[in-house]
Design a protein around this motif. Structure first.
Motif, PDB file in Angstrom:
ATOM      1  N   GLY A 103     -11.527   5.393   7.065  1.00  0.00           N
ATOM      2  CA  GLY A 103     -11.706   5.761   5.677  1.00  0.00           C
ATOM      3  C   GLY A 103     -10.424   6.149   5.009  1.00  0.00           C
ATOM      4  O   GLY A 103     -10.049   5.614   3.986  1.00  0.00           O
ATOM      5  N   GLY A 150      -3.349   5.416  -1.072  1.00  0.00           N
ATOM      6  CA  GLY A 150      -3.411   4.390  -0.034  1.00  0.00           C
ATOM      7  C   GLY A 150      -4.758   3.754   0.068  1.00  0.00           C
ATOM      8  O   GLY A 150      -5.196   3.055  -0.835  1.00  0.00           O
ATOM      9  N   GLY A 151      -5.454   4.097   1.144  1.00  0.00           N
ATOM     10  CA  GLY A 151      -6.773   3.525   1.332  1.00  0.00           C
ATOM     11  C   GLY A 151      -6.709   2.030   1.266  1.00  0.00           C
ATOM     12  O   GLY A 151      -5.850   1.403   1.872  1.00  0.00           O
ATOM     13  N   ASN A 152      -7.624   1.467   0.530  1.00  0.00           N
ATOM     14  CA  ASN A 152      -7.665   0.023   0.401  1.00  0.00           C
ATOM     15  C   ASN A 152      -7.012  -0.474  -0.883  1.00  0.00           C
ATOM     16  O   ASN A 152      -7.209  -1.604  -1.267  1.00  0.00           O
ATOM     17  CB  ASN A 152      -9.117  -0.464   0.459  1.00  0.00           C
ATOM     18  N   LYS A 153      -6.249   0.405  -1.548  1.00  0.00           N
ATOM     19  CA  LYS A 153      -5.610  -0.030  -2.772  1.00  0.00           C
ATOM     20  C   LYS A 153      -4.312  -0.739  -2.443  1.00  0.00           C
ATOM     21  O   LYS A 153      -3.337  -0.106  -2.033  1.00  0.00           O
ATOM     22  CB  LYS A 153      -5.332   1.138  -3.719  1.00  0.00           C
ATOM     23  N   LEU A 154      -4.317  -2.024  -2.597  1.00  0.00           N
ATOM     24  CA  LEU A 154      -3.105  -2.822  -2.464  1.00  0.00           C
ATOM     25  C   LEU A 154      -2.681  -3.280  -3.850  1.00  0.00           C
ATOM     26  O   LEU A 154      -3.516  -3.641  -4.673  1.00  0.00           O
ATOM     27  CB  LEU A 154      -3.344  -4.046  -1.595  1.00  0.00           C
ATOM     28  N   PHE A 208      -6.784  -4.220  -8.023  1.00  0.00           N
ATOM     29  CA  PHE A 208      -7.722  -3.269  -7.415  1.00  0.00           C
ATOM     30  C   PHE A 208      -8.655  -2.700  -8.468  1.00  0.00           C
ATOM     31  O   PHE A 208      -8.217  -2.160  -9.495  1.00  0.00           O
ATOM     32  CB  PHE A 208      -6.913  -2.160  -6.747  1.00  0.00           C
ATOM     33  N   ALA A 249      -6.389   6.888   4.216  1.00  0.00           N
ATOM     34  CA  ALA A 249      -5.257   5.972   4.163  1.00  0.00           C
ATOM     35  C   ALA A 249      -4.610   5.839   5.526  1.00  0.00           C
ATOM     36  O   ALA A 249      -4.273   6.822   6.164  1.00  0.00           O
ATOM     37  CB  ALA A 249      -4.239   6.491   3.171  1.00  0.00           C
ATOM     38  N   SER A 285     -13.647  -2.362  -0.628  1.00  0.00           N
ATOM     39  CA  SER A 285     -12.981  -2.317  -1.926  1.00  0.00           C
ATOM     40  C   SER A 285     -13.214  -3.629  -2.656  1.00  0.00           C
ATOM     41  O   SER A 285     -13.525  -4.650  -2.034  1.00  0.00           O
ATOM     42  CB  SER A 285     -11.480  -2.055  -1.767  1.00  0.00           C
ATOM     43  N   LEU A 320      -6.854  -5.179   5.468  1.00  0.00           N
ATOM     44  CA  LEU A 320      -8.040  -5.532   4.707  1.00  0.00           C
ATOM     45  C   LEU A 320      -8.466  -6.945   5.064  1.00  0.00           C
ATOM     46  O   LEU A 320      -7.647  -7.863   5.081  1.00  0.00           O
ATOM     47  CB  LEU A 320      -7.762  -5.465   3.202  1.00  0.00           C
ATOM     48  N   GLN A 337     -12.696   1.454  -4.542  1.00  0.00           N
ATOM     49  CA  GLN A 337     -13.089   1.368  -3.147  1.00  0.00           C
ATOM     50  C   GLN A 337     -14.194   2.376  -2.847  1.00  0.00           C
ATOM     51  O   GLN A 337     -14.333   3.377  -3.549  1.00  0.00           O
ATOM     52  CB  GLN A 337     -11.919   1.603  -2.208  1.00  0.00           C
ATOM     53  N   TYR A 366     -11.713  -6.292  -5.779  1.00  0.00           N
ATOM     54  CA  TYR A 366     -10.554  -6.727  -6.532  1.00  0.00           C
ATOM     55  C   TYR A 366     -10.975  -7.801  -7.543  1.00  0.00           C
ATOM     56  O   TYR A 366     -11.868  -8.601  -7.272  1.00  0.00           O
ATOM     57  CB  TYR A 366      -9.498  -7.331  -5.598  1.00  0.00           C
ATOM     58  N   ARG A 389       0.869  -1.171   0.000  1.00  0.00           N
ATOM     59  CA  ARG A 389       0.000   0.000   0.000  1.00  0.00           C
ATOM     60  C   ARG A 389       0.907   1.223   0.000  1.00  0.00           C
ATOM     61  O   ARG A 389       1.765   1.367   0.875  1.00  0.00           O
ATOM     62  CB  ARG A 389      -0.907   0.032   1.226  1.00  0.00           C
ATOM     63  N   PHE A 430      -0.665  -6.215  -5.603  1.00  0.00           N
ATOM     64  CA  PHE A 430      -0.245  -7.575  -5.286  1.00  0.00           C
ATOM     65  C   PHE A 430       0.792  -8.083  -6.274  1.00  0.00           C
ATOM     66  O   PHE A 430       0.818  -7.684  -7.443  1.00  0.00           O
ATOM     67  CB  PHE A 430      -1.446  -8.521  -5.333  1.00  0.00           C
ATOM     68  N   PRO A 441      -4.560 -10.484  -7.151  1.00  0.00           N
ATOM     69  CA  PRO A 441      -5.730  -9.597  -7.257  1.00  0.00           C
ATOM     70  C   PRO A 441      -5.342  -8.220  -7.783  1.00  0.00           C
ATOM     71  O   PRO A 441      -4.259  -7.715  -7.477  1.00  0.00           O
ATOM     72  CB  PRO A 441      -6.237  -9.509  -5.814  1.00  0.00           C
TER      73      PRO A 441
END
Lengths: 117, 116
Positions: B97, A101-105, B45, B99, B33, B105, B48, B35, A95, A107, B43
């Motif tokens: 909420g 950021g947030g929930n963006k990973l 993204f 970052a 979010s 997650l 979100q 994926y 991240r 992979f 996965p």
């Protein structure tokens, strides 16, 4: 360029032995987090361990430890005392805080680990 | 506490159709979010949702859209399905909420979509 690179498509380890799964990453963000997830054949991603870019110590969670080498941009997962139930796909993810950021990973492509008797 | 639940678990559609996938977030989690995981890949993204609004999107076309409801559950809608949309679609939730580096997650088991 790949942001997360996992160069081992498959690994085998004997039960009770330790195994290291490799992960290198690429980012220009000074603040980032690195995660390892386990994905059994059922599909659910299971969180294992987290390492922040500013953390001074390597993260540990039970049998899992993260060998964090910031200068080399590597975040290898070490599983000690392997068990048959550890057989699964393992993903390294990042991240980047500055870019939302947030929930963006992001992979990697994963490493399939097989634990043998 | 219940984890993230997704439905349906499997579904088959034909090219050009539309699909809706559903996700209930873990109790106490307000950010969701989605994926896409193609076979043999990690996965990727999609987007979100926080406070019922999209606040981050990956490299996916507009035919991928979503909703978040007041109870934090979410839907992923895909229009005009293509063969390459065949994949495992994973929903993940987290608390907070904005970052936060250490926000973990929690993923559901996914919905496996096959497009023929």
């Amino acid at each position: 360029a790949q942001k997360i690179t996992q160069t081992q498509p498959g690994m085998f380890v004997q039960e009770k032995e330790a195994v290291t799964l490799d992960c290198t990453y690429d980012t220009s963000d000074p603040s980032y987090g690195l995660f390892w997830y386990k994905q059994p054949s059922s599909g659910e991603m299971i969180f294992l361990i987290y390492q922040g870019s500013y953390d001074q110590q390597n993260a540990t969670e039970g049998r899992y430890s993260l060998n964090f080498q910031k200068a080399r941009k590597s975040a290898n997962l070490v599983i000690s005392a392997s068990q048959l139930g550890d057989s699964a796909m393992y993903f390294c993810a990042m991240r980047e805080v500055a870019t939302g950021g947030g929930n963006k990973l992001t992979f990697g492509t994963g490493t399939q680990l097989k634990v043998e008797l | 506490e219940t984890g993230v639940t997704q439905s349906p678990t499997h579904l088959i559609k034909t090219r050009g159709q539309q699909v809706t996938l559903r996700c209930s977030s873990q109790s106490g989690h307000n950010t969701v979010s989605w994926y896409q995981q193609a076979l043999g890949q990690g996965p990727q993204f999609i987007f979100q949702y926080y406070r019922e609004e999209e606040n981050g999107r990956g490299n996916f076309p507009p035919r991928f859209s979503g909703l978040q409801f007041p109870n934090y559950s979410s839907e992923l809608n895909v229009n005009a399905l293509e063969l390459d949309d065949s994949a495992l679609y994973l929903c993940a939730s987290s608390p907070g909420g904005a970052a936060s580096g250490a926000n973990v997650l929690t993923f559901g088991a996914g919905s496996r979509l096959t497009v023929l």
